[in-house]
Write an enzyme that holds these catalytic residues in place. Structure first.
Site, short mmCIF file in Angstrom:
data_model
loop_
_atom_site.label_atom_id
_atom_site.label_comp_id
_atom_site.label_asym_id
_atom_site.label_seq_id
_atom_site.Cartn_x
_atom_site.Cartn_y
_atom_site.Cartn_z
N LYS A 19 41.46 4.91 -65.80
CA LYS A 19 41.21 4.72 -64.37
C LYS A 19 42.38 4.05 -63.65
O LYS A 19 42.63 4.32 -62.48
CB LYS A 19 39.92 3.93 -64.16
CG LYS A 19 38.66 4.72 -64.53
CD LYS A 19 37.39 3.94 -64.27
CE LYS A 19 36.18 4.80 -64.63
NZ LYS A 19 34.91 4.12 -64.36
N ASN A 43 38.16 6.99 -60.12
CA ASN A 43 37.33 7.77 -61.04
C ASN A 43 37.20 9.23 -60.60
O ASN A 43 36.50 10.00 -61.25
CB ASN A 43 35.97 7.11 -61.27
CG ASN A 43 34.92 7.54 -60.27
OD1 ASN A 43 35.23 7.82 -59.12
ND2 ASN A 43 33.67 7.59 -60.70
N ALA A 86 33.24 -9.22 -63.79
CA ALA A 86 34.31 -9.05 -62.80
C ALA A 86 35.35 -8.05 -63.32
O ALA A 86 36.53 -8.15 -63.02
CB ALA A 86 34.96 -10.40 -62.49
N ALA A 142 34.06 -2.09 -63.23
CA ALA A 142 32.84 -1.63 -62.56
C ALA A 142 32.46 -2.59 -61.43
O ALA A 142 32.07 -2.16 -60.34
CB ALA A 142 31.70 -1.50 -63.57
N GLY A 152 21.82 2.30 -65.86
CA GLY A 152 22.84 2.92 -65.02
C GLY A 152 22.85 4.43 -64.99
O GLY A 152 23.83 5.03 -64.50
P1 NDP Z 1 35.52 -4.01 -68.18
O1 NDP Z 1 36.03 -4.04 -69.57
O2 NDP Z 1 36.43 -3.68 -67.06
O3 NDP Z 1 34.89 -5.46 -67.82
C1 NDP Z 1 34.07 -6.11 -68.75
C2 NDP Z 1 33.35 -7.28 -68.08
O4 NDP Z 1 32.32 -7.72 -68.98
C3 NDP Z 1 34.23 -8.49 -67.78
O5 NDP Z 1 33.76 -9.12 -66.63
C4 NDP Z 1 33.97 -9.38 -69.03
O6 NDP Z 1 34.12 -10.76 -68.76
C5 NDP Z 1 32.50 -9.10 -69.26
N1 NDP Z 1 32.03 -9.34 -70.62
C6 NDP Z 1 32.31 -8.60 -71.74
N2 NDP Z 1 31.62 -9.08 -72.80
C7 NDP Z 1 30.89 -10.13 -72.34
C8 NDP Z 1 29.97 -11.04 -72.96
N3 NDP Z 1 29.66 -10.94 -74.26
N4 NDP Z 1 29.40 -12.01 -72.18
C9 NDP Z 1 29.69 -12.09 -70.87
N5 NDP Z 1 30.56 -11.26 -70.23
C10 NDP Z 1 31.14 -10.29 -70.96
O7 NDP Z 1 34.25 -3.03 -68.22
P2 NDP Z 1 33.71 -2.10 -67.04
O8 NDP Z 1 33.63 -2.91 -65.80
O9 NDP Z 1 34.45 -0.83 -67.02
O10 NDP Z 1 32.23 -1.74 -67.56
C11 NDP Z 1 31.17 -2.68 -67.48
C12 NDP Z 1 29.85 -2.00 -67.83
O11 NDP Z 1 29.53 -1.02 -66.85
C13 NDP Z 1 29.83 -1.27 -69.18
O12 NDP Z 1 28.56 -1.49 -69.77
C14 NDP Z 1 29.97 0.19 -68.78
O13 NDP Z 1 29.36 1.06 -69.73
C15 NDP Z 1 29.18 0.20 -67.48
N6 NDP Z 1 29.54 1.30 -66.56
C16 NDP Z 1 28.55 2.15 -66.17
C17 NDP Z 1 28.82 3.19 -65.30
C18 NDP Z 1 27.71 4.11 -64.88
O14 NDP Z 1 28.00 5.15 -64.26
N7 NDP Z 1 26.46 3.78 -65.13
C19 NDP Z 1 30.18 3.41 -64.77
C20 NDP Z 1 31.16 2.43 -65.20
C21 NDP Z 1 30.82 1.42 -66.08
P3 NDP Z 1 35.59 -11.50 -68.85
O15 NDP Z 1 36.33 -11.04 -67.65
O16 NDP Z 1 35.25 -12.93 -68.81
O17 NDP Z 1 36.19 -11.03 -70.15
#
Ligand code: NDP
Length: 277
Positions: free
Chosen positions: A69, A90, A131, A134, A243
């Site tokens: 992306k 996207n 943050a 998504a 989702g």
């Molecule tokens: P990113 O990798 O960009 O971001 C991950 C986020 O999750 C960060 O904020 C990270 O925090 C946090 N995180 C990861 N593990 C943990 C944990 N164990 N405890 C607390 N916080 C955690 O991922 P995306 O934003 O791309 O995706 C996020 C979710 O959205 C996924 O589940 C993905 O499948 C879903 N999604 C669904 C879509 C749909 O169409 N339904 C489309 C796009 C995404 P930190 O910054 O502190 O590391």
């Protein structure tokens, strides 16, 4: 003449996009073909080469999924404001040798919550967990829905603060860490935009954030009752969603952008929904 579209990602075998767009095309009577392409992760320029080749071969548009992306964002000639704010793309449209880019993830999420699930966000207290990409994509569409307050909580608080600062002036938005949530009262809508559920984990949130008559929304889909949804249910929340609706709605936005026709999403959501229990 059949128009060609594709989704590009790596890995890509899990993608539902060809099925979704195939159903849309059938329903909207569009002569189009939609395939899945496993994009090259290395060398660095290979992704852009594959996209340009697809466009040069007559391709009309592409959806982009992880991990490309940001690369799609970088190679675009024109970006929508929401794509510019999220720093991620996207969906791409190829027109007159140019690459137009957008990000429909956030608007797809808002449409699912407000239209399909019947919770208008205006005047509501909304909490977004995470943050990452998504959450970034959802920020502007969420603020455009005029919640009374949008709180962004993240493990890495500085990331949440940077996001809030980016949209300061666009609405009531504040950032915090998970430890602050206990003191912040209940929210009408809690959205889990972390990727914690993909590994069966739970962001460290207290059950006091949930209102039993509110909604808990999990961005991951097809994973049934994730630890986040289970916590919400144990806190008395009856309105739980994953989702899948967001996935179908973002696809419908891209389809309408490419084809000028908005497909009916309901039958496709019903077909892809995996019951939570
Ligand atoms: P990113 O990798 O960009 O971001 C991950 C986020 O999750 C960060 O904020 C990270 O925090 C946090 N995180 C990861 N593990 C943990 C944990 N164990 N405890 C607390 N916080 C955690 O991922 P995306 O934003 O791309 O995706 C996020 C979710 O959205 C996924 O589940 C993905 O499948 C879903 N999604 C669904 C879509 C749909 O169409 N339904 C489309 C796009 C995404 P930190 O910054 O502190 O590391």
């Amino acid at each position: 003449m059949t128009d060609h579209y594709a989704v590009i990602g790596n890995p890509i075998s899990h993608t539902k996009s060809p099925l979704i767009h195939g159903l849309f095309a059938q329903e909207a009577r569009q002569d189009m073909q939609y395939t899945a392409i496993e994009g090259p992760v290395e060398p660095d320029t290979a992704f852009a080469d594959v996209v340009r080749k697809f466009a040069a071969g007559g391709g009309k548009g592409m959806n982009v999924t992880a991990p490309f992306k940001l690369k799609a964002f970088a190679m675009a000639d024109e970006r929508s404001e929401r794509a510019a704010l999220s720093g991620a793309v996207n969906a791409m449209k190829f027109e007159g040798g140019r690459i137009l880019a957008d990000n429909f993830d956030g608007i797809g999420l808002v449409r699912d919550i407000e239209i399909n699930l019947g919770l208008p966000m205006a005047g509501k207290r909304v909490l977004m967990l995470g943050a990452g990409g998504a959450a970034r994509g959802a920020l502007l569409p969420f603020l455009e829905a005029k919640p009374a307050e949008l709180v962004i909580a993240n493990r890495d608080v500085a990331k949440a603060q940077a996001l809030a600062a980016q949209v300061a002036g666009r609405g009531a938005v504040v950032a915090c860490g998970y430890a602050d949530l206990e003191a912040m009262g209940r929210f009408d809508l809690v959205v889990n935009a972390t990727s914690a559920s993909l590994t069966g984990d739970l962001p460290p949130v207290p059950p006091s954030i949930f209102r039993p008559d509110g909604m808990a929304y999990e961005l991951a889909y097809g994973k049934r009752l994730t630890p986040f949804l289970r916590l919400a249910r144990n806190a008395g929340v009856r309105n739980l969603a994953d989702g899948v609706g967001m996935l179908v709605e973002q696809a419908a936005e891209a389809f309408a952008w490419w084809r000028g026709v908005r497909p009916d999403t309901r039958p496709v959501i019903d077909r892809l929904t995996v019951p939570l229990d």
